[in-house]
Design a protein around this motif. Structure first.
Motif, mmCIF file in Angstrom:
data_model
loop_
_atom_site.group_PDB
_atom_site.id
_atom_site.type_symbol
_atom_site.label_atom_id
_atom_site.label_comp_id
_atom_site.label_asym_id
_atom_site.label_seq_id
_atom_site.Cartn_x
_atom_site.Cartn_y
_atom_site.Cartn_z
ATOM 1 N N TRP A 82 13.513 -17.344 29.093
ATOM 2 C CA TRP A 82 14.704 -16.507 29.089
ATOM 3 C C TRP A 82 15.184 -16.226 30.506
ATOM 4 N N SER A 83 16.469 -15.912 30.594
ATOM 5 C CA SER A 83 17.045 -15.500 31.858
ATOM 6 C C SER A 83 17.828 -14.218 31.628
ATOM 7 N N SER B 176 14.009 -14.771 35.606
ATOM 8 C CA SER B 176 13.286 -15.526 34.580
ATOM 9 C C SER B 176 12.317 -14.625 33.838
ATOM 10 N N THR C 87 20.274 -15.086 28.405
ATOM 11 C CA THR C 87 20.351 -16.432 27.837
ATOM 12 C C THR C 87 18.940 -16.956 27.600
ATOM 13 N N GLY C 88 18.800 -17.745 26.567
ATOM 14 C CA GLY C 88 17.505 -18.315 26.239
ATOM 15 C C GLY C 88 17.547 -19.824 26.170
ATOM 16 N N SER C 89 16.404 -20.458 26.436
ATOM 17 C CA SER C 89 16.288 -21.912 26.347
ATOM 18 C C SER C 89 14.857 -22.246 25.961
ATOM 19 N N ALA C 90 14.553 -23.517 25.865
ATOM 20 C CA ALA C 90 13.197 -23.942 25.511
ATOM 21 C C ALA C 90 12.192 -23.536 26.579
ATOM 22 N N ASP C 91 12.668 -23.282 27.787
ATOM 23 C CA ASP C 91 11.776 -22.932 28.895
ATOM 24 C C ASP C 91 11.558 -21.429 29.043
#
Length: 206
Positions: A114-115, A120, A108-112
């Motif tokens: 990836w996981s 992380s 999963t990805g976000s502005a912060d």
């Protein structure tokens, strides 16, 4: 962090691979070109043949010509040799950890960032093959059957200094050096034909 699905470094990871100048540039950028070059061959050209003919239809120079034109050489190598060269460099790097027997389940990805399975990461490189779990997570797609199958093999022979591509009605055969007097051969028979015997009696077959 390198997550490796196998339990150990692959001694026989597929057959062969062709590394074009852009791949050689990428290897140089991460400091791996010299290590890979030590286990690779550098074909001096490409010969394209029509099956049954006594001389090539077209010959293209590689060697220094391709280096001058694109700024990097063209290599061919065994996949096992490539993997082992890259593994040795990664294992020696103080900031790279390698974990074996690890299959990726979720990405999963976000502005912060990836996981990856709860780990992380600043970025993710998907190198998990045609049935990539990473690609499936990110894009939701999967490979589709196109009716063709590639037959691969290696021989303890030296094909010389050129990569050779032979074309014949709906099929082709490519052969190139793996280094150390070994060759890789890939045969792609006609569509929806799943066995090399389909070429029997043709210009590529016995």
């Amino acid at each position: 962090m390198v997550l490796e699905r196998r339990f150990e470094v692959a001694a026989n990871a597929g057959a062969g691979i062709q590394l074009s100048p852009n791949a050689a540039k990428a290897l140089a950028a991460i400091g791996a070109r010299e290590a890979v070059e030590a286990v690779a061959a550098r074909p001096q050209g490409l010969e394209i043949w029509s099956a049954g003919k006594r001389r090539p239809t077209l010959s293209l120079p590689y060697g220094e010509d391709i280096t001058e034109r694109y700024g990097a050489p063209y290599f061919t190598a065994s996949r096992a040799g490539l993997h082992q060269a890259l593994f040795r460099l990664a294992a020696e790097h103080p900031r790279i950890a390698i974990a074996f027997a690890q299959s990726v389940g979720s990405v999963t990805g976000s502005a912060d960032g990836w996981s990856v399975d709860g780990r992380s990461a600043a970025f993710v490189v998907a190198a998990d093959g045609v049935n990539s779990a990473v690609r499936r997570n990110l894009l939701g797609d999967a490979p589709t059957e196109d009716g063709r199958i590639a037959w691969r093999g290696a021989a303890n022979e030296d094909s010389g200094s050129h990569t050779r591509l032979t074309l014949a009605g709906g099929a082709h055969l490519v052969r190139y050096a793996l280094g150390e007097s070994r060759d890789n051969a890939v045969l792609v028979p006609p569509s929806r034909t799943h066995h090399p015997t389909a070429l029997r009696g043709s210009a590529l077959g016995p």
